[in-house]
Design an enzyme around this catalytic site. Sequence first.
Site, short mmCIF file in Angstrom:
data_model
loop_
_atom_site.label_atom_id
_atom_site.label_comp_id
_atom_site.label_asym_id
_atom_site.label_seq_id
_atom_site.Cartn_x
_atom_site.Cartn_y
_atom_site.Cartn_z
N SER A 11 54.78 38.28 46.91
CA SER A 11 53.57 37.45 46.87
C SER A 11 53.92 35.97 46.81
O SER A 11 53.24 35.13 47.40
CB SER A 11 52.70 37.85 45.67
OG SER A 11 53.39 37.64 44.45
N GLU A 43 41.15 44.54 36.92
CA GLU A 43 41.87 43.47 36.24
C GLU A 43 40.95 42.32 35.85
O GLU A 43 41.37 41.40 35.14
CB GLU A 43 42.99 42.94 37.13
CG GLU A 43 43.93 43.98 37.70
CD GLU A 43 44.76 44.68 36.63
OE1 GLU A 43 44.89 44.11 35.52
OE2 GLU A 43 45.26 45.79 36.89
N HIS A 65 33.67 39.89 44.98
CA HIS A 65 32.91 41.12 44.72
C HIS A 65 32.35 41.01 43.31
O HIS A 65 33.05 40.56 42.40
CB HIS A 65 33.82 42.34 44.85
CG HIS A 65 33.16 43.66 44.61
ND1 HIS A 65 31.92 43.98 45.12
CD2 HIS A 65 33.56 44.76 43.90
CE1 HIS A 65 31.60 45.21 44.75
NE2 HIS A 65 32.57 45.69 44.01
N GLY A 91 40.70 42.74 52.43
CA GLY A 91 41.30 41.40 52.42
C GLY A 91 42.28 41.16 53.55
O GLY A 91 42.38 40.04 54.07
N GLU A 154 30.75 51.96 50.91
CA GLU A 154 32.11 52.51 50.84
C GLU A 154 32.10 54.01 50.58
O GLU A 154 32.92 54.75 51.13
CB GLU A 154 32.91 51.78 49.76
CG GLU A 154 33.29 50.37 50.16
CD GLU A 154 34.11 49.66 49.10
OE1 GLU A 154 34.34 50.27 48.02
OE2 GLU A 154 34.52 48.51 49.34
N GLU A 322 26.68 46.36 54.99
CA GLU A 322 27.44 47.46 54.39
C GLU A 322 27.28 48.78 55.14
O GLU A 322 28.00 49.73 54.85
CB GLU A 322 27.03 47.65 52.93
CG GLU A 322 27.38 46.50 52.02
CD GLU A 322 28.88 46.32 51.80
OE1 GLU A 322 29.66 47.18 52.26
OE2 GLU A 322 29.26 45.32 51.17
#
Length: 346
Positions: A11, A43, A65, A91, A154, A322
Site C-alpha cells: 500500500s 473498521e 458508504h 474501488g 449487492e 443499485e
Amino acid sequence: KKNSILKKNQSWINATENNFKVDDYESLIPNADLVINLTPDKEHHNVVTTLQKLMKKNSYLGYSHGFNIVEFGEIIRKDITVIMVAPKCPGTEVREEYKRGFGVPTLIAVHNENDIHQKGLEIAKAWSFSIGSHRAGVLESSFIAEVKSDLMGEQTILCGMLQTASILCYEKLITNKHDPAYAAKLIQNGWETITESLKHGGITLMMDRLSNPSKIRAYKISEKIKKILTSLFQQHMNNIISGEFSSEMMKDWKNNDKKLLDWRKQTKDTSFEKAPIYIKKIPEQEYYDHGILMIAILKAGIELSFETMINSGIIAESAYYESLHELPLIANTIARKKLYEMNKVI
C-alpha cells in the site's frame, strides 16, 4: 499505519508511486480540511473514533458508504461536516475508469445532522468531480437511501444473482454435455459483454441484441423468474429495512468473519471456479445468441430489485444505480477472475 510506512509494504508503494504524501495519522489529520475514510465497514468505528480526536474544527469527514452512520449509528462531532461520495462499483473499478479518462456513476449525500455550515453538498460535488464521476453521472441521494439500496443491490442482482446464476448456468451446460471450458468462458465473460449494453441503452438495448424469437423467449423466462423470486427479494428488503441483515453481519464481524469466509471458500470450491480455460475467442454476438437465459436473469433481477426498492420507499436515484447502473462494473470483476475476485473486492 506507522508499521506499514516502516516496512514500505504494497500500500505504501502504491501510494508513493502515484505521488500521494504518506505519513501517519498524527502528522496528516490535524492539518486536513477533508478527511476521507475508505477503510472496510468493520473498521470504521475504530478509525472514526481516532480521526475525531485529531481532526481540526470545522473540517469535513468523507465516507464512500454510509453503513457506519446509518447501521452502526456513529455520532460525529457537531462541528465536522459529514459527506458521502459513493461510487457504484468496487474501488478497483473507480481507479480503472479514472485512468481511462472516464469515471463511474456516483451517489452523493450529506449527513443532515452534521452540516452546520450548509456547505456539505458543494464539497461532495467537488470530490465526485475529482474522481471523474461527473462524466458518468452524479445523483444526489441520502445516507439512508444509499445504505439500504446498496445492501439490497449487492444481495440480489449485483452479487447474489450473478454468483448463483453463474454456478447454476455452468452446471446446466455441463449436464447437457457442453464443453466445460467453453461453458465457463461463455458465462465468465458473458456477463461483462452483455451488461456493457446496459451502459448505453439499458434493458431495451440489451434485448435488442437478440433476434425477435429470442426476445420473446427471454421475456417469458424473465417473467417466470420474477414470479419465483418476488417473495425472496421482498424478504431480503424487509431484513435490510428492519436492520436485521446488518445486525447479523456485525455479529459475524465479531466472530472473525466466520460465515463470510466459509461462504467464500464454498464459492471457490465450485466446479465453475475450477473449470478449464477456453483459449479460442468467442464472438461478441455469440454471447447474446447463446446467453438467452443469462439475459432473462439480468432482466428479471434488475426489474425486481428496482421495483422492490421503490415499493419499500427508497428513492429512485439510489434504486436505479443499485439495480442497473452498477451491474456492468460488478460483471467486470467476474470477467477478470471469476466469482472469487468479485467476492474479495466487494
